[in-house]
Design a protein around this motif. Structure first.
Motif, PDB file in Angstrom:
ATOM      1  N   VAL A  92       8.994   8.037  18.681  1.00  0.00           N
ATOM      2  CA  VAL A  92       9.423   9.426  18.877  1.00  0.00           C
ATOM      3  C   VAL A  92      10.819   9.550  18.276  1.00  0.00           C
ATOM      4  N   VAL A  93      10.907  10.365  17.227  1.00  0.00           N
ATOM      5  CA  VAL A  93      12.145  10.500  16.464  1.00  0.00           C
ATOM      6  C   VAL A  93      13.100  11.461  17.171  1.00  0.00           C
ATOM      7  N   GLN A  94      14.349  11.052  17.275  1.00  0.00           N
ATOM      8  CA  GLN A  94      15.382  11.862  17.921  1.00  0.00           C
ATOM      9  C   GLN A  94      15.763  13.068  17.053  1.00  0.00           C
ATOM     10  N   PRO A  95      16.283  14.133  17.669  1.00  0.00           N
ATOM     11  CA  PRO A  95      16.539  15.371  16.924  1.00  0.00           C
ATOM     12  C   PRO A  95      17.878  15.416  16.199  1.00  0.00           C
ATOM     13  N   ASP A  96      18.635  14.305  16.187  1.00  0.00           N
ATOM     14  CA  ASP A  96      19.974  14.348  15.596  1.00  0.00           C
ATOM     15  C   ASP A  96      19.942  14.051  14.101  1.00  0.00           C
ATOM     16  N   THR A  97      19.079  14.788  13.395  1.00  0.00           N
ATOM     17  CA  THR A  97      19.000  14.701  11.941  1.00  0.00           C
ATOM     18  C   THR A  97      19.862  15.822  11.351  1.00  0.00           C
ATOM     19  N   ASP A  98      19.836  15.945  10.039  1.00  0.00           N
ATOM     20  CA  ASP A  98      20.611  17.003   9.382  1.00  0.00           C
ATOM     21  C   ASP A  98      19.711  17.740   8.383  1.00  0.00           C
ATOM     22  N   PRO A  99      19.203  18.922   8.730  1.00  0.00           N
ATOM     23  CA  PRO A  99      19.497  19.685   9.950  1.00  0.00           C
ATOM     24  C   PRO A  99      18.815  19.097  11.181  1.00  0.00           C
ATOM     25  N   ALA A 100      19.286  19.545  12.340  1.00  0.00           N
ATOM     26  CA  ALA A 100      18.730  19.059  13.594  1.00  0.00           C
ATOM     27  C   ALA A 100      17.296  19.552  13.762  1.00  0.00           C
ATOM     28  N   ALA A 125      11.029  14.516  18.979  1.00  0.00           N
ATOM     29  CA  ALA A 125      11.658  15.130  20.145  1.00  0.00           C
ATOM     30  C   ALA A 125      12.469  16.312  19.638  1.00  0.00           C
ATOM     31  N   GLY A 126      12.350  17.451  20.283  1.00  0.00           N
ATOM     32  CA  GLY A 126      13.083  18.635  19.853  1.00  0.00           C
ATOM     33  C   GLY A 126      14.450  18.708  20.509  1.00  0.00           C
ATOM     34  N   ALA A 127      15.381  19.351  19.825  1.00  0.00           N
ATOM     35  CA  ALA A 127      16.712  19.562  20.403  1.00  0.00           C
ATOM     36  C   ALA A 127      16.615  20.565  21.551  1.00  0.00           C
ATOM     37  N   ALA A 128      17.393  20.344  22.591  1.00  0.00           N
ATOM     38  CA  ALA A 128      17.417  21.265  23.722  1.00  0.00           C
ATOM     39  C   ALA A 128      18.241  22.505  23.405  1.00  0.00           C
ATOM     40  N   THR A 129      19.277  22.340  22.565  1.00  0.00           N
ATOM     41  CA  THR A 129      20.099  23.486  22.167  1.00  0.00           C
ATOM     42  C   THR A 129      20.180  23.545  20.644  1.00  0.00           C
ATOM     43  N   LYS A 130      20.451  24.708  20.118  1.00  0.00           N
ATOM     44  CA  LYS A 130      20.506  24.898  18.673  1.00  0.00           C
ATOM     45  C   LYS A 130      21.608  24.031  18.070  1.00  0.00           C
ATOM     46  N   ALA A 131      21.234  23.316  17.012  1.00  0.00           N
ATOM     47  CA  ALA A 131      22.172  22.407  16.338  1.00  0.00           C
ATOM     48  C   ALA A 131      22.793  21.416  17.309  1.00  0.00           C
ATOM     49  N   ARG A 132      22.152  21.245  18.465  1.00  0.00           N
ATOM     50  CA  ARG A 132      22.650  20.331  19.506  1.00  0.00           C
ATOM     51  C   ARG A 132      24.091  20.673  19.895  1.00  0.00           C
ATOM     52  N   ASP A 133      24.371  22.005  19.949  1.00  0.00           N
ATOM     53  CA  ASP A 133      25.750  22.426  20.228  1.00  0.00           C
ATOM     54  C   ASP A 133      26.050  22.541  21.716  1.00  0.00           C
ATOM     55  N   GLY A 134      25.024  22.380  22.562  1.00  0.00           N
ATOM     56  CA  GLY A 134      25.240  22.426  24.003  1.00  0.00           C
ATOM     57  C   GLY A 134      25.490  23.810  24.554  1.00  0.00           C
TER      58      GLY A 134
END
Length: 425
Positions: A92-100, A125-134
């Motif tokens: 399961v690939v993490q969402p911290d790619t570029d782009p996320a 795995a999808g990011a929980a927030t856009k661009a992982r900005d929290g």
């Protein structure tokens, strides 16, 4: 119809607690029949396991790659080759790619690209927030429909409690799983080690172990309030384990994962600034490591991950505080986990459960078991074969392994995905 039999194996199936002789018949990528005891399937292509262990393929739910955006670190192909060599049949690939991975198009890209490689099963795995900005909630519903298995901002903590509350509440409508790293950002920001005598002596900025428990207490309070399904991502301290146990006692739907690195190493392995041991979360005290091992033994921890985080030499060969955190681990995951069998006395089924059935049940996959109708995702291995890890020979594009030069016991002999052999020693 393609048919393959594996006979004379030591079957290890954590789902049924079976550890004994047997074999399997594979037809069209799925297990057609499982026989316990003496095995013979007649006129069919046959692999004689000669008493080696046959278990469900490993499922690694926390794998970083560099694709897209940082392909020199790792590609989906090199990660898949590493996984196959390590007996890992699903990543399961993490969402911290570029782009996320924060929209359904990115989820689709990761999974289509993985399927085209025809090696191991690749999910996102999808990011929980856009661009992982929290701050801004991502398109969780649409990513869920596209096949994302869970949602997380990875190593980034969602510090804003209102944002996390909204994420949990929205995800609950889809019964989607939310994963968070427990690390109080105000105590952890800018730190590279665990606070204590060693960090002080080495002049390293350290975060107290209690930072993990503080953040976990907040996260679990929100789980209790929203009813969300929740995964504690990479738990690493004894105090956080106590908090997790109390939450389970309340009936909260909370699972936990641990990195193999935190089961095998402690803070002393940093030695004189050895950057291959620069991890996030940082390595902890030996008492924490022993507590994590006991949590695996007792079933409190549901998932063991490789925490695969490739970093090229130029990012690691720096002063400790400037080195990139993380280590590759796909190819060494099984052998490293087996050290807990050889050195700490955990039985093989107990160790294989959080590598197979545990993650499969958590993510709703039909793999992770050896039963008729299940995908023929299997690994054949010798638990006692000695192996010396040579990082230069790892299939990952990055070679940042803390196990480099270490003598382990356990060798993957064959990896099978959907009935296809994708690796053979």
């Amino acid at each position: 119809m393609s048919r393959l039999a594996i006979v004379n194996a030591r079957l290890l199936d954590p789902a049924t607690d079976y550890d004994g002789p047997g074999g399997v018949l594979i037809e069209d990528g799925r297990i057609a029949e499982v026989v316990r005891g003496a095995t013979s399937f007649g006129e069919v292509e046959t692999i004689d396991a000669q008493g080696l262990c046959l278990s469900p393929g490993l499922i690694d739910i926390r794998v970083k790659t560099g694709e897209p955006g940082a392909e020199p670190k790792e590609t989906l192909k090199s990660a898949s080759l590493s996984a196959a060599a390590g007996g890992v049949t699903t990543i399961v690939v993490q969402p911290d790619t570029d782009p996320a991975v924060d929209d359904p198009a990115m989820v689709d890209f990761i999974q289509r690209r993985g399927a085209a490689l025809n090696l191991v099963n690749v999910f996102a795995a999808g990011a929980a927030t856009k661009a992982r900005d929290g701050v801004r909630m991502a398109e969780i519903g649409l990513m869920n429909e596209a096949g994302a298995l869970y949602f997380t901002d990875g190593d980034r903590v969602i510090a804003n409690s209102r944002t996390l509350q909204r994420v949990m509440s929205y995800a609950g409508a889809f019964n989607a799983l939310i994963a968070c790293r427990p690390a109080d950002p105000w105590l952890s920001e800018g730190t590279v080690a665990t606070s204590g005598e060693l960090a002080t002596r080495l002049g390293l900025s350290g975060a107290p172990a209690i930072a993990e428990r503080i953040q976990l207490e907040r996260d679990l309070a929100l789980v209790e309030q929203t009813g969300a399904r929740f995964l504690v991502d990479q738990i690493s301290t004894e105090g956080a384990l106590d908090t997790l146990a109390r939450a389970r006692g309340k009936g909260l739907e909370v699972a936990a994962s641990v990195s193999i690195n935190h089961l095998c190493f402690n803070e002393l392995d940093i030695g004189e600034y050895r950057t291959f041991y620069r991890l996030d979360p940082p390595l902890r005290a030996e008492s924490d490591r022993q507590a994590l091992i006991e949590a695996v033994r007792d079933g409190l921890i549901d998932v063991i991950t490789s925490a695969h985080a490739p970093a090229p030499a130029e990012d690691k060969r720096r002063p400790f505080s400037e080195a990139a955190p993380g280590a590759v681990g796909l190819e060494t995951l099984l052998a490293a986990t087996l050290t807990l069998h050889h050195e700490d006395g955990l039985d093989l089924l107990t160790l294989l459960r959080p590598l197979t059935q545990g993650p499969a049940s958590l993510l709703g996959l039909d793999s992770g078991v050896i039963e008729a109708g299940a995908p023929a995702d299997l690994v054949l291995f010798d638990p006692d074969a000695p192996v010396v890890i040579d990082a230069a020979k790892l299939k990952s594009k990055s070679k940042n392994s803390p196990f480099d030069g270490r003598r382990l016991q356990g060798r993957v002999m064959r990896t099978i995905v959907a009935g296809r052999t994708v690796f053979v020693a």
